[in-house]
Design an enzyme around this catalytic site. Structure first.
Site, mmCIF file in Angstrom:
data_model
loop_
_atom_site.group_PDB
_atom_site.id
_atom_site.type_symbol
_atom_site.label_atom_id
_atom_site.label_comp_id
_atom_site.label_asym_id
_atom_site.label_seq_id
_atom_site.Cartn_x
_atom_site.Cartn_y
_atom_site.Cartn_z
ATOM 1 N N ARG A 138 -11.825 -10.245 -1.908
ATOM 2 C CA ARG A 138 -11.352 -9.475 -0.560
ATOM 3 C C ARG A 138 -11.143 -8.057 -0.868
ATOM 4 O O ARG A 138 -10.477 -7.888 -1.879
ATOM 5 C CB ARG A 138 -10.199 -10.114 -0.013
ATOM 6 N N VAL A 139 -11.800 -7.299 0.004
ATOM 7 C CA VAL A 139 -11.324 -5.872 0.161
ATOM 8 C C VAL A 139 -10.814 -5.762 1.334
ATOM 9 O O VAL A 139 -11.283 -6.082 2.430
ATOM 10 C CB VAL A 139 -12.613 -5.100 -0.101
ATOM 11 N N GLY A 140 -9.720 -4.649 1.453
ATOM 12 C CA GLY A 140 -9.072 -4.503 2.652
ATOM 13 C C GLY A 140 -9.715 -3.106 3.393
ATOM 14 O O GLY A 140 -10.671 -2.725 2.983
ATOM 15 N N ASP A 141 -8.782 -2.715 4.158
ATOM 16 C CA ASP A 141 -8.971 -1.336 4.649
ATOM 17 C C ASP A 141 -9.016 0.141 3.659
ATOM 18 O O ASP A 141 -9.631 0.882 4.045
ATOM 19 C CB ASP A 141 -8.249 -0.975 6.049
ATOM 20 N N THR B 143 -1.465 1.120 6.930
ATOM 21 C CA THR B 143 -1.087 0.174 5.891
ATOM 22 C C THR B 143 -1.002 -1.062 6.900
ATOM 23 O O THR B 143 -0.832 -1.050 8.023
ATOM 24 C CB THR B 143 0.200 0.601 5.583
ATOM 25 N N GLY B 144 -0.950 -2.190 6.270
ATOM 26 C CA GLY B 144 -0.904 -3.315 7.214
ATOM 27 C C GLY B 144 -2.038 -4.226 6.980
ATOM 28 O O GLY B 144 -2.962 -4.199 5.991
ATOM 29 N N THR C 239 0.876 -1.381 0.002
ATOM 30 C CA THR C 239 -0.060 0.013 -0.133
ATOM 31 C C THR C 239 0.970 1.314 0.083
ATOM 32 O O THR C 239 1.811 1.264 0.825
ATOM 33 C CB THR C 239 -0.971 0.029 1.281
ATOM 34 N N GLY D 233 -5.409 -5.252 6.574
ATOM 35 C CA GLY D 233 -6.485 -4.521 6.539
ATOM 36 C C GLY D 233 -7.736 -4.978 7.450
ATOM 37 O O GLY D 233 -8.443 -3.978 7.990
HETATM 38 N N1 ASP Z 1 -3.841 -2.391 4.318
HETATM 39 C C1 ASP Z 1 -3.650 -3.379 2.890
HETATM 40 C C2 ASP Z 1 -4.694 -4.167 2.661
HETATM 41 O O1 ASP Z 1 -5.253 -4.748 3.921
HETATM 42 C C3 ASP Z 1 -2.507 -3.916 2.766
HETATM 43 C C4 ASP Z 1 -1.229 -3.442 3.040
HETATM 44 O O2 ASP Z 1 -1.155 -2.179 3.761
HETATM 45 O O3 ASP Z 1 0.022 -3.960 2.711
HETATM 46 O O4 ASP Z 1 -5.370 -4.581 1.822
#
Ligand code: ASP
Length: 344
Positions: free
Chosen positions: A231-234, A254-255, A203, A257
């Site tokens: 799948r959808v993240g944050d 980030t991280g 991200t 989600g």
């Molecule tokens: N936050 C993102 C998600 O979960 C992934 C990422 O930040 O690496 O889609």
């Protein structure tokens, strides 16, 4: 993997006009004077993205234009993490999420978007040209094409292809918890820790303040590598991956989600700043909340927040070490190492 860029220090922090250091709520901070433009963005890819954002900010452009132009650089960069060349889902398709928010609570986002090079610009069109906040999947793609965005073939970057080939050997679909040690195998949820100790992050999130003191933010991602299809993240969820309140400040995440969503991460960080916490202390508070919820599983995931308040103070906090954010203002162009809950 995005090439690790050298730590760039244009000049020493102390004694620079408009840049002051101090302490708020027990944490160190640096800030630009209100109205002095500044941009921060996640990970080392942020250095290149900030350069583009800075071109806008330093010529009196708006924070909104800056955060769009900035992350477009990363979307174009054919790396494993953002844009059409990024890590695919477990079925081999790259699906993209993005969001954008301005100083007037206007916001737009796209999720599960395929075949479009600049999801961030589609998110901005959703914000500016529709009565909605979020479009997903085929509908988002249909809207993008109607708006003149070309439909493009996905072309995995070399690194993403290698990551996917490695993952296919086992096709192991793990639970959303990352085992930090075991993610050498490029487990499905990002960011994973690689053999060389770097995080496989997916991200770029960016926040900027312009000459008028207005804040905007953007976030764009291919999401978790080798995720389930759909799948959808944050990142495209306003309040989770990104939030901007022009009276208070802004935050991007980030991280993992799933764990950002369950605490409405970015909105929560902004609320902490509203209560008077510094950006770093606010990010830490919400990281602590995630750790409390996840208990011993917190060891297995990475989440990081970066935040900027109305006075130009910035800060971050992560679960694990290794996270850094890129800063650009009149006097500095550099990476800032984040503090983290676990200090290995
Ligand atoms: N936050 C993102 C998600 O979960 C992934 C990422 O930040 O690496 O889609």
């Amino acid at each position: 993997m995005i090439e690790r860029r050298k730590f760039i220090k244009v000049s020493a922090l102390t004694g620079l006009a408009g840049l002051v250091s101090g302490k708020v709520a027990g944490t160190d901070f640096y800030f630009s004077k209100k109205g002095q433009p500044i941009v921060i963005s996640t990970w080392d890819a942020g250095i290149a993205a900030n350069k583009a954002a800075w071109q806008v900010l330093s010529t009196n452009g708006s924070a909104l234009d800056a955060v769009e132009k900035g992350v477009m650089v990363t979307e174009s960069s054919q790396n494993c993490c953002v844009g059409l060349g990024a890590n695919p889902d477990r079925d081999g398709y790259v699906t993209l999420d993005a969001s954008i928010m301005d100083e007037n609570f206007n916001c737009g986002s796209v999720a599960f978007l395929e075949g479009i090079k600049h999801p961030i610009s589609v998110a901005r069109r959703v914000m500016e040209k529709t009565p909605h906040v979020m479009l997903v999947g085929a509908g988002a793609q249909q809207f993008a094409i109607a708006e003149g965005f070309p439909l493009e073939a996905q072309k995995l970057s070399e690194q993403a292809q290698e990551n996917y080939d490695n993952w296919l050997k086992k096709s192991e679909y793990k639970s959303p918890a990352i085992n930090v040690e075991k993610t050498k195998e490029h487990g499905p949820f990002a960011p994973a820790k690689l053999d060389n100790g770097e995080w496989n992050h997916d991200t770029i999130g960016m926040i900027a303040m312009d000459f008028n003191g207005n804040l905007s933010g953007s976030c764009t991602t291919s999401g978790a590598g080798f995720k389930m299809r759909g799948r959808v993240g944050d990142s495209p969820i306003i309040g989770a991956g990104l939030y901007v309140d022009n009276e208070v400040g802004a935050c991007v995440a980030t991280g993992q989600g799933e764990d950002v969503i369950r605490v409405a991460g970015s909105h929560s960080v902004v609320e902490m700043m509203r209560q008077g916490l510094s950006p770093e202390a606010a990010c830490k508070k919400i990281i602590q909340r995630i750790i409390k919820i996840k208990k011993e599983k917190a060891k297995d995931i990475q989440v990081a927040f970066i935040a900027l308040n109305k006075n130009g103070q910035h800060g971050s906090f992560a679960i694990h070490p290794g996270f850094e954010y890129a800063l650009r203002n009149t006097n500095n162009e550099k990476l800032v190492k984040s503090k983290s809950w676990f200090n290995i």
